[in-house]
Scaffold this motif. Structure first.
Motif, PDB file in Angstrom:
ATOM      1  N   VAL A  33       0.866  -1.185   0.000  1.00 25.99           N
ATOM      2  CA  VAL A  33       0.000   0.000   0.000  1.00 25.99           C
ATOM      3  C   VAL A  33       0.898   1.229   0.000  1.00 25.99           C
ATOM      4  O   VAL A  33       1.868   1.291   0.749  1.00 25.99           O
ATOM      5  CB  VAL A  33      -0.895   0.033   1.257  1.00 25.99           C
ATOM      6  CG1 VAL A  33      -1.830   1.229   1.216  1.00 25.99           C
ATOM      7  CG2 VAL A  33      -1.669  -1.251   1.391  1.00 25.99           C
ATOM      8  N   ARG A  55       3.511   0.317   2.950  1.00 29.32           N
ATOM      9  CA  ARG A  55       3.380  -0.798   3.886  1.00 29.32           C
ATOM     10  C   ARG A  55       3.034  -2.055   3.099  1.00 29.32           C
ATOM     11  O   ARG A  55       2.172  -2.033   2.250  1.00 29.32           O
ATOM     12  CB  ARG A  55       2.287  -0.512   4.899  1.00 29.32           C
ATOM     13  CG  ARG A  55       2.181  -1.610   5.934  1.00 29.32           C
ATOM     14  CD  ARG A  55       1.149  -1.332   6.979  1.00 29.32           C
ATOM     15  NE  ARG A  55       1.589  -0.300   7.896  1.00 29.32           N
ATOM     16  CZ  ARG A  55       0.901   0.020   9.011  1.00 29.32           C
ATOM     17  NH1 ARG A  55      -0.209  -0.602   9.293  1.00 29.32           N
ATOM     18  NH2 ARG A  55       1.337   0.983   9.804  1.00 29.32           N
ATOM     19  N   ASN A  70      -3.915  -3.520   5.705  1.00 34.18           N
ATOM     20  CA  ASN A  70      -2.808  -2.563   5.841  1.00 34.18           C
ATOM     21  C   ASN A  70      -3.251  -1.167   5.416  1.00 34.18           C
ATOM     22  O   ASN A  70      -2.877  -0.170   6.029  1.00 34.18           O
ATOM     23  CB  ASN A  70      -1.621  -2.998   4.985  1.00 34.18           C
ATOM     24  CG  ASN A  70      -0.883  -4.181   5.581  1.00 34.18           C
ATOM     25  OD1 ASN A  70      -1.096  -4.508   6.744  1.00 34.18           O
ATOM     26  ND2 ASN A  70      -0.029  -4.824   4.808  1.00 34.18           N
ATOM     27  N   ALA A  71      -4.047  -1.122   4.338  1.00 35.42           N
ATOM     28  CA  ALA A  71      -4.526   0.174   3.855  1.00 35.42           C
ATOM     29  C   ALA A  71      -5.401   0.845   4.910  1.00 35.42           C
ATOM     30  O   ALA A  71      -5.265   2.043   5.180  1.00 35.42           O
ATOM     31  CB  ALA A  71      -5.318  -0.017   2.560  1.00 35.42           C
ATOM     32  N   SER A  90      -5.370   0.366   8.132  1.00 36.09           N
ATOM     33  CA  SER A  90      -4.565   0.758   9.282  1.00 36.09           C
ATOM     34  C   SER A  90      -3.758   2.031   8.984  1.00 36.09           C
ATOM     35  O   SER A  90      -3.658   2.924   9.822  1.00 36.09           O
ATOM     36  CB  SER A  90      -3.678  -0.439   9.643  1.00 36.09           C
ATOM     37  OG  SER A  90      -2.448  -0.050  10.060  1.00 36.09           O
ATOM     38  N   LEU A  91      -3.203   2.124   7.770  1.00 31.40           N
ATOM     39  CA  LEU A  91      -2.463   3.333   7.387  1.00 31.40           C
ATOM     40  C   LEU A  91      -3.377   4.553   7.374  1.00 31.40           C
ATOM     41  O   LEU A  91      -3.021   5.621   7.877  1.00 31.40           O
ATOM     42  CB  LEU A  91      -1.875   3.147   5.981  1.00 31.40           C
ATOM     43  CG  LEU A  91      -0.392   2.802   5.862  1.00 31.40           C
ATOM     44  CD1 LEU A  91      -0.006   2.682   4.411  1.00 31.40           C
ATOM     45  CD2 LEU A  91       0.475   3.847   6.544  1.00 31.40           C
ATOM     46  N   LEU A  92      -4.570   4.385   6.802  1.00 28.98           N
ATOM     47  CA  LEU A  92      -5.509   5.505   6.726  1.00 28.98           C
ATOM     48  C   LEU A  92      -5.922   5.973   8.115  1.00 28.98           C
ATOM     49  O   LEU A  92      -6.012   7.170   8.377  1.00 28.98           O
ATOM     50  CB  LEU A  92      -6.769   5.085   5.968  1.00 28.98           C
ATOM     51  CG  LEU A  92      -6.807   5.342   4.475  1.00 28.98           C
ATOM     52  CD1 LEU A  92      -8.180   5.031   3.952  1.00 28.98           C
ATOM     53  CD2 LEU A  92      -6.449   6.779   4.134  1.00 28.98           C
TER      54      LEU A  92
END
Lengths: 282, 219
Positions: free
Chosen positions: A240, A282, B207-208, B210-212
């Motif tokens: 990502v 990530r 993962n996306a 969690s990053l956001l």
């Protein structure tokens, strides 16, 4: 010497029929098992069967190896003085999470040599629609990208070789009219401030700082060279990518109106604020 | 004679095994999700309920650049005077695809909770509303300007059970003679429930999310 055993003709026929039956049963069973799991590629099935005979559960789109989502998030803020000015102009600034509208383009290169540009939009959709200057009404032209819904992500298929946000590919929307002013020395009157140029609300390209050969900053603009978005190379499939724009949209004021004096080169270079791009994978 | 037949069978089996396990881009017997499933899962192809996303994939199998007009409908609560009413909010996205290689597909992640997702600005008129714009030339820097054609495919409706949170929705445009614009659209759903729960590669969509969450961006 090997000799074929003698069998009556009718037994040979029965044997062949049995073998053919078992072979057909295995093939049909295999076909049904695969069809039940969406295992068959529809392109392959369409070749083998007429369209009207394709069972619905077999129909499926071909899947890619994996995905790479790319995000761009506007995390910048409005300066307090600018927020107050916007509120006075009738703009709705009640949202505590109000962020400037940002438009960004990213170049994406794929492993098969193809490439494309992806455009992202994020942030508030607010804009001043008109203002009155020296008795004349000026109307803003609202760009379509202001009214579109935020598009803060796009997903590519694997494999991605590189993602690059060029330094001049980040634009921030300035939601108010602003002016370029000059000071004119009039005899017997003194210094008078005049509006030289009026700019309507618009997307404004952020600039990198100018540096000399040694890397020292010569002119402070909007983004430091160390705060720019670096290229991302050789991405693992399934990763990502997230870019976020930090900083503050800030404007100076001349006689209560957003703008700057034409002779103030530093203010012009630093207009409309200081930003940084954070890149995460990530 | 028997030996020749045995040899031929071995050669055919080996060739078909190579054909199916080579896993190129197209034209293989086995679907990749099936291969992924049988091999234990490498990359997620559907976001999964835990990520809180739906993935919308737009696939262009034509020889033209195609801009997909994707509309997402969801319920929002609006204040009308002293009363709270439920209204349908629509968000329309324009997403470009090209006929060249891996640029022929683009996706969009939207938060779960939508009620309908389809092509065209007004999902009530899929037979009339332009759902895609077909360009006439390809290029990375060109803006697609083309003619609009209706997708002629009904929107996918969550309330009717067409999809659920975490599923992947696919709209695939392919050339078909005899229809307006010579392009036909098909829609598919890849249910999250059909996917493995663990992956040997990156857990893309969780993962996306969690990053956001960390940077405070919505979607």
């Amino acid at each position: 010497m090997f000799q074929k055993p003698f069998l009556p003709r009718h037994l040979l026929f029965v044997g062949r029929a049995l073998r053919a039956g078992v072979r057909s049963a295995v093939l049909v069973g295999l076909g049904l098992a695969l069809a039940g799991c969406d295992a068959l590629n529809p392109a392959f099935v369409e070749v083998m069967l007429p369209a009207e005979r394709i069972p619905s559960q077999v129909q499926a789109a071909d899947n890619p190896r994996g995905h790479v989502p790319i995000f761009f998030v506007s995390n910048a803020r409005f300066d307090g003085a600018l927020l107050q000015y916007m509120a006075a102009q009738g703009l709705d600034v009640s949202d505590a999470n109000l962020r400037p509208r940002v438009r960004v383009q990213a170049n994406v290169e794929f492993s098969d040599g193809s490439a494309r540009v992806m455009e992202f939009l994020d942030g508030a959709q607010i804009s001043q629609s008109a203002t009155v200057v020296e008795g004349e009404a000026e109307v803003a032209v609202i760009p379509p990208d202001l009214n579109r819904p935020s598009l803060n992500n796009q997903v590519t298929q694997c494999d991605v070789v590189s993602v690059l946000v060029a330094p001049n590919a980040i634009e921030v929307y300035i939601p108010v009219f602003w002016g370029e002013f000059e000071q004119v020395d009039i005899q017997d009157v003194g210094i008078e401030i005049r509006l030289r140029e009026l700019y309507p609300p618009q997307f404004y390209v952020l600039q990198l700082d100018e540096v000399d050969a040694r890397g020292d900053t010569v002119t402070l603009r909007n983004i430091g060279v160390r705060d720019a978005a670096g290229p991302i190379l050789d991405l693992t499939c399934g990763s990502v990518v997230l870019y976020s724009l930090e900083g503050t949209l800030q404007m100076s004021f001349v006689s209560g109106f957003p703008g700057y004096f034409t002779e103030n080169e530093a203010a012009i270079a630093a207009f409309p604020g200081r930003f940084a791009v954070k890149t995460q994978v990530r | 004679m028997l030996r020749i037949r045995a040899c031929l069978t071995v050669v055919l089996l080996a060739a078909s095994a190579g054909w199916t396990s080579g896993c190129g881009e197209n034209a293989y017997i086995l679907n990749r999700s099936f291969v992924n499933y049988t091999q234990g899962g490498v990359f997620p192809l559907a976001p999964g309920q835990s990520s809180g996303f739906n993935l919308i994939r737009l696939v262009n199998l034509t020889d033209n650049p195609v801009q997909f007009i994707v509309t997402v409908e969801r319920f929002v609560v609006a204040q009308e005077g002293e009363e709270e009413t439920t209204q349908v909010e629509t968000q329309t996205y324009q997403l470009d695809t090209f006929p060249n290689g891996l640029t022929n597909e683009v996706g969009l992640l939207v938060n779960c909770g939508s009620i309908r997702i389809g092509l065209g600005e007004n999902l009530n008129f899929p037979q009339d509303e332009p759902g895609l714009y077909v360009g006439v030339s390809a290029g990375t820097d060109e803006i697609i300007a083309g003619f609009g054609v209706p997708a002629r495919v009904n929107p996918l409706d969550a309330r009717a059970g067409n999809y659920g949170c975490g599923d992947t929705l696919i709209f695939q445009a392919a050339r078909q003679d005899g229809v307006p614009g010579n392009i036909a659209v098909k829609s598919y759903v890849l249910p999250a429930a059909s996917q493995p729960t663990e992956y040997s590669g990156p857990d893309t969509f969780n993962n996306a999310r969690s990053l956001l969450n960390r940077v405070g961006g919505g979607s």
